[in-house]
Design a protein around this motif. Structure first.
Motif, mmCIF file in Angstrom:
data_model
loop_
_atom_site.group_PDB
_atom_site.id
_atom_site.type_symbol
_atom_site.label_atom_id
_atom_site.label_comp_id
_atom_site.label_asym_id
_atom_site.label_seq_id
_atom_site.Cartn_x
_atom_site.Cartn_y
_atom_site.Cartn_z
ATOM 1 N N VAL A 1 61.500 74.405 35.014
ATOM 2 C CA VAL A 1 61.366 74.200 36.463
ATOM 3 C C VAL A 1 60.335 75.167 37.024
ATOM 4 C CG1 VAL A 1 62.544 74.420 38.684
ATOM 5 C CG2 VAL A 1 63.675 73.243 36.781
ATOM 6 N N TYR A 2 60.392 76.431 36.592
ATOM 7 C CA TYR A 2 59.441 77.443 37.060
ATOM 8 C C TYR A 2 58.014 77.073 36.671
ATOM 9 C CZ TYR A 2 57.104 81.994 37.428
ATOM 10 O OH TYR A 2 56.228 83.005 37.741
ATOM 11 N N ALA A 3 57.815 76.684 35.414
ATOM 12 C CA ALA A 3 56.467 76.374 34.925
ATOM 13 C C ALA A 3 55.940 75.067 35.499
ATOM 14 C CB ALA A 3 56.478 76.295 33.399
ATOM 15 N N LEU A 4 56.822 74.174 35.921
ATOM 16 C CA LEU A 4 56.404 72.871 36.437
ATOM 17 C C LEU A 4 55.610 73.008 37.730
ATOM 18 C CD1 LEU A 4 56.708 69.882 35.641
ATOM 19 C CD2 LEU A 4 58.733 69.786 37.109
ATOM 20 N N PHE A 5 55.828 74.086 38.459
ATOM 21 C CA PHE A 5 55.129 74.290 39.723
ATOM 22 C C PHE A 5 53.811 75.031 39.532
ATOM 23 C CE2 PHE A 5 59.490 73.530 40.983
ATOM 24 C CZ PHE A 5 59.333 72.622 42.023
ATOM 25 N N ASP A 6 53.332 75.072 38.266
ATOM 26 C CA ASP A 6 52.005 75.579 37.922
ATOM 27 C C ASP A 6 51.758 77.036 38.296
ATOM 28 O OD1 ASP A 6 51.140 73.213 36.758
ATOM 29 O OD2 ASP A 6 50.519 72.390 38.684
ATOM 30 N N PRO A 7 52.722 77.922 38.087
ATOM 31 C CA PRO A 7 52.371 79.338 38.234
ATOM 32 C C PRO A 7 51.483 79.759 37.073
ATOM 33 C CG PRO A 7 54.544 79.144 37.301
ATOM 34 C CD PRO A 7 54.091 77.736 37.604
ATOM 35 N N VAL A 8 50.844 80.904 37.215
ATOM 36 C CA VAL A 8 50.011 81.410 36.129
ATOM 37 C C VAL A 8 50.931 82.020 35.079
ATOM 38 C CG1 VAL A 8 48.188 83.010 35.491
ATOM 39 C CG2 VAL A 8 48.111 81.874 37.713
ATOM 40 N N PHE B 1 50.159 65.807 30.266
ATOM 41 C CA PHE B 1 50.956 66.008 29.051
ATOM 42 C C PHE B 1 51.868 67.216 29.199
ATOM 43 C CE2 PHE B 1 51.443 68.145 24.898
ATOM 44 C CZ PHE B 1 52.149 67.158 24.228
ATOM 45 N N ARG B 2 51.335 68.320 29.725
ATOM 46 C CA ARG B 2 52.143 69.526 29.899
ATOM 47 C C ARG B 2 53.305 69.271 30.856
ATOM 48 N NH1 ARG B 2 52.022 74.214 33.253
ATOM 49 N NH2 ARG B 2 52.817 76.042 32.146
ATOM 50 N N ARG B 3 53.061 68.519 31.902
ATOM 51 C CA ARG B 3 54.132 68.243 32.859
ATOM 52 C C ARG B 3 55.201 67.344 32.250
ATOM 53 N NH1 ARG B 3 50.558 67.376 38.423
ATOM 54 N NH2 ARG B 3 50.268 69.620 38.851
ATOM 55 N N ILE B 4 54.787 66.399 31.424
ATOM 56 C CA ILE B 4 55.766 65.544 30.741
ATOM 57 C C ILE B 4 56.653 66.385 29.832
ATOM 58 C CG2 ILE B 4 56.014 63.748 28.973
ATOM 59 C CD1 ILE B 4 53.561 62.384 30.193
ATOM 60 N N VAL B 5 56.030 67.307 29.086
ATOM 61 C CA VAL B 5 56.792 68.192 28.201
ATOM 62 C C VAL B 5 57.794 69.014 29.010
ATOM 63 C CG1 VAL B 5 56.629 70.223 26.704
ATOM 64 C CG2 VAL B 5 55.047 68.317 26.395
ATOM 65 N N LEU B 6 57.369 69.540 30.145
ATOM 66 C CA LEU B 6 58.247 70.379 30.964
ATOM 67 C C LEU B 6 59.401 69.572 31.550
ATOM 68 C CD1 LEU B 6 55.574 72.582 32.781
ATOM 69 C CD2 LEU B 6 57.169 73.315 31.007
ATOM 70 N N VAL B 7 59.127 68.340 31.975
ATOM 71 C CA VAL B 7 60.195 67.496 32.518
ATOM 72 C C VAL B 7 61.234 67.192 31.437
ATOM 73 C CG1 VAL B 7 60.733 65.197 33.404
ATOM 74 C CG2 VAL B 7 58.823 66.477 34.363
#
Length: 242
Positions: A109-116, A220-226
């Motif tokens: 959830v944290y990484a899904l919002f594109d933090p660095v 792709f990264r967002r799919i993995v995170l979901v």
């Protein structure tokens, strides 16, 4: 619905997700089939299906392997396996699943919002990731989360992500299938269900791979995170049920 139809649909859907994301098939197939048959049929069936899928993906992504990375992960895993047996004996399984599920879901959830997100460059993280995979694999049969989280933090390309996970899981799958063979769990029923599942497995896996070619790296990264969020929730629910 007949059991054969459920097997075909479940394996096809799980294989499609595996083709798209590079992981997650067992977490879909295992709960469904173990509830319909028994754990003694579902576990070896999922094991040989997983080994087949891993072998196909290893062949497909063979040019993207980083053997140095995989070797470090495997070494760390071998060192972590004894710890897993200790954990299984002395730690409560439900609390481990609750903590792991919460950690995975919170990270995703944290990484899904594109933090660095920091890139973990030290080789120690590779060995440490493998170590955790080995410990979780030998204790609760869930070796995947640490390497999935590590791969996500490294921002690997789609090909490197899938190839690394596939060859790492392949080594683990060989050991698991060998264990089932030693315990005489690969019965005629297991092989019959395996043969029923093969066509949908191949169709689902190939469809997922083909579709994933059209994803840009961010998608792709967002799919993995979901999918990681759902994996985390699933592990949390398993912990509650335990």
């Amino acid at each position: 619905m007949p059991l054969e139809a459920i097997i075909i649909l479940t394996v096809g859907a799980a294989s499609f997700i595996r083709g798209v994301s590079g992981f997650g098939a067992a977490l879909i197939i295992m709960p469904v089939l173990s509830g319909l048959t028994s754990i003694y049929v579902a576990a070896p069936l999922v094991a040989i299906l997983g080994l087949t899928i891993d072998t196909l993906l290893c062949l497909y992504y063979r040019r993207s392997f980083d053997w140095g990375l995989v070797g470090k992960l495997w070494l760390g895993s071998l060192l972590g396996i004894p710890l897993g047996f200790v954990m299984l004996r002395f730690l409560s399984g439900n609390w481990m699943l609750l903590a792991l599920g919460l950690m995975i879901a919170a990270y995703a959830v944290y990484a899904l919002f594109d933090p660095v997100m920091p890139v973990l460059r030290s080789r120690r993280w590779m060995y440490g990731t493998g170590f955790l995979c080995g410990a979780l694999g030998s204790s609760y049969n869930i070796p995947g989360p640490p390497i999935i989280l590590y791969g996500s933090s490294q921002q690997w390309s789609q090909e490197k992500f899938k190839s690394t996970l596939s060859v790492f899981f392949w080594g683990n799958a060989v050991l698991v299938v060998t264990g089932h063979i030693v315990q005489n769990r690969l019965t005629e029923t297991v092989f019959q269900q395996y043969l029923i599942a093969i066509p949908s497995m191949v169709i689902g896996l190939s469809s997922g791979i083909i579709l994933s070619r059209f994803f840009d790296p961010l998608l792709f990264r967002r799919i993995v995170l979901v999918i990681l969020i759902f994996v985390g929730i699933r592990l949390f629910v398993l912990g509650l049920q335990s």
